[in-house]
Design a protein around this motif. Structure first.
Motif: not given
Length: 198
Positions: A52-55, A70-82
């Motif tokens: 969801a947006l803002g989550s 995921v920000r409210n402006d639809n920009l999202g980021g993902v980090v995959i880590a151990d």
């Protein structure tokens, strides 16, 4: 502790669009790297689509953790880590990257952008810098220093007791402690001893 990928995506109405990504796949064999990278790209897009947006969330996949914001402006980021990498540092990294990305890349370009067309080059350096959470994040560095101090203090107390000295005997012999302080120590010691597991 290891970071494997850092991605910036745009969450569209039906699917997520990868804008930029950086990978550190050096721990995988040469022949696996392209497949691993494709799977990480797929997973990152799927997570952003379903968030969801803002989550913010951390999703476990085998021995990996996928941290998404995921920000409210639809920009999202993902980090995959151990699974050993601190979640708080991952979210700090995502905050920093998404803020920086939104300042450098016009939001008009997000829905139709691609890794080839988006002019943002900092992901690789952020991924490299954050490989060591102690160096990249001030709070983690301070916590590590506090943990080391606790270990040193604990070892110092153990070394006193290993020489045959008991803290109880030292308190009794002390000339610096008054009778009231000695009584307080005995009371505290008795109360703590009832809580110890034998």
């Amino acid at each position: 502790m290891k970071l494997y990928s850092l991605s910036v995506l745009h969450k569209g109405s039906t699917k997520a669009n990868l804008l930029k990504a950086a990978y550190d796949l050096s721990s995988f064999s040469f022949f696996q790297r392209s497949s691993v990278q494709e799977f990480m790209t797929f997973t990152s897009a799927l997570i952003v689509e379903r968030s969801a947006l803002g989550s913010r969330a951390s999703i476990k996949e085998q021995e990996y953790l996928c941290h998404v914001y995921v920000r409210n402006d639809n920009l999202g980021g993902v980090v995959i880590a151990d699974s050993e990498y601190p979640s708080r540092v991952c979210f700090t990294l995502l905050d920093k990257v998404l803020d920086e990305f939104s300042r450098q890349v016009n939001s008009i370009d997000w829905p139709s952008g691609s890794p080839a067309t988006i002019q943002y080059t900092a992901l690789d350096s952020h991924l490299a810098r954050y490989q060591n959470p102690r160096e990249a994040d001030a709070m983690t560095k301070v916590q590590a220093e506090l943990d080391e101090t606790k270990i040193i203090l604990h070892n110092t107390m153990e070394s006193l007791l290993e020489r045959g000295e008991k803290l109880d005997d030292l308190v009794q012999k002390s000339e610096h402690l008054g009778n009231q302080s000695k009584a307080f120590y005995k009371t505290a010691r008795k109360q703590n001893s009832c809580c110890e597991i034998m």
